[in-house]
Scaffold this active site. Structure first.
Site, PDB file in Angstrom:
ATOM      1  N   ARG A 237       0.851  -1.185   0.000  1.00  9.50           N
ATOM      2  CA  ARG A 237       0.000   0.000   0.000  1.00  9.50           C
ATOM      3  C   ARG A 237       0.887   1.235   0.000  1.00  9.50           C
ATOM      4  NH1 ARG A 237      -3.437  -2.677  -1.616  1.00  9.50           N
ATOM      5  NH2 ARG A 237      -5.462  -3.191  -0.714  1.00  9.50           N
ATOM      6  N   GLU A 266      -5.251   7.112  -5.964  1.00  7.04           N
ATOM      7  CA  GLU A 266      -5.231   6.313  -7.193  1.00  7.04           C
ATOM      8  C   GLU A 266      -6.365   6.776  -8.096  1.00  7.04           C
ATOM      9  OE1 GLU A 266      -5.113   2.112  -6.399  1.00  7.04           O
ATOM     10  OE2 GLU A 266      -3.084   2.237  -5.632  1.00  7.04           O
ATOM     11  N   HIS A 285      -1.416  -0.468 -10.183  1.00  6.65           N
ATOM     12  CA  HIS A 285      -2.103  -1.374  -9.260  1.00  6.65           C
ATOM     13  C   HIS A 285      -2.582  -2.632 -10.009  1.00  6.65           C
ATOM     14  CE1 HIS A 285      -4.372  -1.391  -5.191  1.00  6.65           C
ATOM     15  NE2 HIS A 285      -4.057  -2.620  -5.556  1.00  6.65           N
TER      16      HIS A 285
HETATM   17  N1  LIG Z   1      -0.815  -4.553  -5.457  1.00  2.00           N
HETATM   18  C1  LIG Z   1      -1.835  -5.370  -5.424  1.00  2.00           C
HETATM   19  O1  LIG Z   1      -2.526  -5.580  -6.407  1.00  2.00           O
HETATM   20  C2  LIG Z   1      -2.174  -6.088  -4.134  1.00  2.00           C
HETATM   21  C3  LIG Z   1      -2.956  -7.249  -4.189  1.00  2.00           C
HETATM   22  C4  LIG Z   1      -3.215  -7.946  -3.005  1.00  2.00           C
HETATM   23  C5  LIG Z   1      -2.724  -7.471  -1.797  1.00  2.00           C
HETATM   24  N2  LIG Z   1      -1.988  -6.319  -1.770  1.00  2.00           N
HETATM   25  C6  LIG Z   1      -1.436  -5.813  -0.503  1.00  2.00           C
HETATM   26  O2  LIG Z   1      -0.539  -6.782   0.034  1.00  2.00           O
HETATM   27  C7  LIG Z   1      -0.737  -6.865   1.445  1.00  2.00           C
HETATM   28  C8  LIG Z   1      -0.305  -8.231   1.922  1.00  2.00           C
HETATM   29  O3  LIG Z   1      -1.205  -9.199   1.420  1.00  2.00           O
HETATM   30  P1  LIG Z   1      -1.248 -10.695   1.984  1.00  2.00           P
HETATM   31  O4  LIG Z   1      -2.343 -11.386   1.229  1.00  2.00           O
HETATM   32  O5  LIG Z   1       0.102 -11.291   1.999  1.00  2.00           O
HETATM   33  O6  LIG Z   1      -1.737 -10.410   3.480  1.00  2.00           O
HETATM   34  P2  LIG Z   1      -1.629 -11.379   4.744  1.00  2.00           P
HETATM   35  O7  LIG Z   1      -2.616 -10.864   5.721  1.00  2.00           O
HETATM   36  O8  LIG Z   1      -1.688 -12.807   4.322  1.00  2.00           O
HETATM   37  O9  LIG Z   1      -0.142 -11.110   5.295  1.00  2.00           O
HETATM   38  C9  LIG Z   1       0.255  -9.892   5.870  1.00  2.00           C
HETATM   39  C10 LIG Z   1       1.380 -10.197   6.851  1.00  2.00           C
HETATM   40  O10 LIG Z   1       1.902  -8.950   7.344  1.00  2.00           O
HETATM   41  C11 LIG Z   1       2.260  -9.149   8.702  1.00  2.00           C
HETATM   42  N3  LIG Z   1       2.389  -7.856   9.374  1.00  2.00           N
HETATM   43  C12 LIG Z   1       1.395  -7.015   9.776  1.00  2.00           C
HETATM   44  N4  LIG Z   1       1.933  -5.911  10.342  1.00  2.00           N
HETATM   45  C13 LIG Z   1       3.285  -6.053  10.279  1.00  2.00           C
HETATM   46  C14 LIG Z   1       4.377  -5.239  10.689  1.00  2.00           C
HETATM   47  N5  LIG Z   1       4.177  -4.067  11.292  1.00  2.00           N
HETATM   48  N6  LIG Z   1       5.640  -5.702  10.474  1.00  2.00           N
HETATM   49  C15 LIG Z   1       5.852  -6.920   9.905  1.00  2.00           C
HETATM   50  N7  LIG Z   1       4.844  -7.735   9.501  1.00  2.00           N
HETATM   51  C16 LIG Z   1       3.577  -7.298   9.676  1.00  2.00           C
HETATM   52  C17 LIG Z   1       1.139 -10.019   9.252  1.00  2.00           C
HETATM   53  O11 LIG Z   1       1.519 -10.663  10.446  1.00  2.00           O
HETATM   54  C18 LIG Z   1       0.904 -10.989   8.089  1.00  2.00           C
HETATM   55  O12 LIG Z   1       1.672 -12.178   8.231  1.00  2.00           O
HETATM   56  C19 LIG Z   1      -2.258  -6.586   1.610  1.00  2.00           C
HETATM   57  O13 LIG Z   1      -2.582  -6.114   2.865  1.00  2.00           O
HETATM   58  C20 LIG Z   1      -2.530  -5.560   0.555  1.00  2.00           C
HETATM   59  O14 LIG Z   1      -2.341  -4.282   1.099  1.00  2.00           O
HETATM   60  C21 LIG Z   1      -1.714  -5.628  -2.908  1.00  2.00           C
END
Ligand SMILES: NC(=O)c1ccc[n+]([C@@H]2O[C@H](COP(=O)([O-])OP(=O)(O)OC[C@H]3O[C@@H](n4cnc5c(N)ncnc54)[C@H](O)[C@@H]3O)[C@@H](O)[C@H]2O)c1
Length: 310
Positions: A237, A266, A285
């Protein structure tokens, strides 16, 4: 009574077909809040893609039982208001993570090989007839580095981080990771503290949600800790990274490249420096936008919404 399912924008036909089995499906064709509010008054369910869902929108949905987010992060939805109003919120966790993980490898390779810059130079006719193309590439400073043998640092080892780890290991990278909640690392990944990750990694890739704790996680101090010339990838993000600090680090040569897929707002302003900087690989994105993920997300959000419609 027939239930009305309102979508701001269409989703893949696989999901639309499922929704039609559960009620009357209406596609608003807009993400504009003012235009949506009157339509929300008659809706039992709302499905959004990446556009925000505000408290005012939820309040306008007097019959609303469930909001479905076609995607992983729920940060664009006012979850506090949804809870206050008794409206369930469902996302599609994991449905697009493999697509994003593949895209991260693309972004890492694009930065490491300076591929976007080289392609732009070729299109602009920057290479003359006086030397061979490979030697012109070297002369133009477009030599890349391999990823094999380099260190990848993953901030966040959830669905996407783990998917990236598996792919990076297949490329012969050493993978380290930091996650506040993970105690058992994925296969072949060494868990480290954040400072160690920043100091050791040739490539840092961000996979955390945007929360109070992660806003500005990568700012001037973190960038100072990174290896000189290191590469940074943000498909998480926009708020997780301090863009001004990144631009300053790119200008000073401290940071070797930045791949960014997420912006605030965006779409980004056309004058946004990120879109023009030669060391930035900026994409709209699109990390999750494969036909595979679109089908998986459409089916998952439709099932989630139908489950909560009762
Ligand atoms: N660009 C895109 O098209 C797109 C698509 C999907 C997801 N995303 C982004 O990717 C992010 C991650 O997705 P995911 O499916 O892997 O999520 P997820 O919930 O499976 O994993 C997120 C991980 O981050 C960890 N975390 C939270 N706060 C933290 C911190 N302060 N320091 C270290 N680790 C921390 C959590 O413990 C978790 O293991 C989503 O939240 C979303 O914002 C972007």
């Amino acid at each position: 009574m027939t239930r009305t399912i309102l979508l701001t924008e269409p989703i893949a036909e696989t999901g639309m077909a499922l929704l039609r089995t559960a009620g009357e499906v209406h596609v608003a064709g807009t993400t504009d809040e003012t235009a949506l509010r009157p339509l929300l008054a008659a809706a039992d369910a709302l499905i959004v893609r990446s556009s925000p869902v505000t408290a005012k929108m939820l309040e306008a949905g007097r019959r609303l039982k469930v909001v479905g987010r076609h995607g992983a992060g729920l940060d664009g939805i006012d979850l506090v208001a949804a809870e206050r109003l008794g409206i369930r919120v469902v996302g599609t966790p994991g449905a697009n993570s493999e697509s994003v993980a593949e895209f991260v490898i693309l972004a890492a390779l694009a930065l490491a090989r300076q591929a976007p810059r080289a392609a732009a130079a070729l299109s602009a006719g920057a290479f003359g007839p006086d030397r061979s193309l490979p030697s012109a590439v070297v002369a133009a400073g477009l030599t890349g580095t391999m990823l094999t043998g380099r260190i990848l640092g993953l901030v966040g080892l959830g669905a996407i981080g783990r998917g990236v780890a598996a792919r990076a290991r297949a490329l012969g990278m050493t993978v380290i990771g930091h996650d506040v909640a993970v105690t058992k690392p994925p296969p072949g990944v060494r868990l480290v503290e954040m400072d160690e990750l920043l100091g050791e990694s040739d490539v840092v890739s961000l996979h955390v949600p945007q929360t109070e704790q992660t806003i500005g996680l990568i700012g001037a101090t973190a960038l100072e800790r990174m290896r000189p010339g290191g590469l940074l990838i943000n498909t998480a993000r926009a708020g997780v990274v301090d863009t001004e600090a990144v631009l300053a680090a790119l200008d000073s040569g401290r940071l070797g490249g930045y791949a960014v897929d997420v912006f605030h707002p965006e779409p980004p302003d056309p004058g946004d420096r990120l879109l023009r900087h030669p060391l930035v690989f900026a994409t709209p994105h699109m990390a999750a936008m494969t036909s595979d993920a679109l089908d998986a997300m459409a089916v998952a959000v439709a099932r989630g919404v139908i489950d909560h419609l009762g």
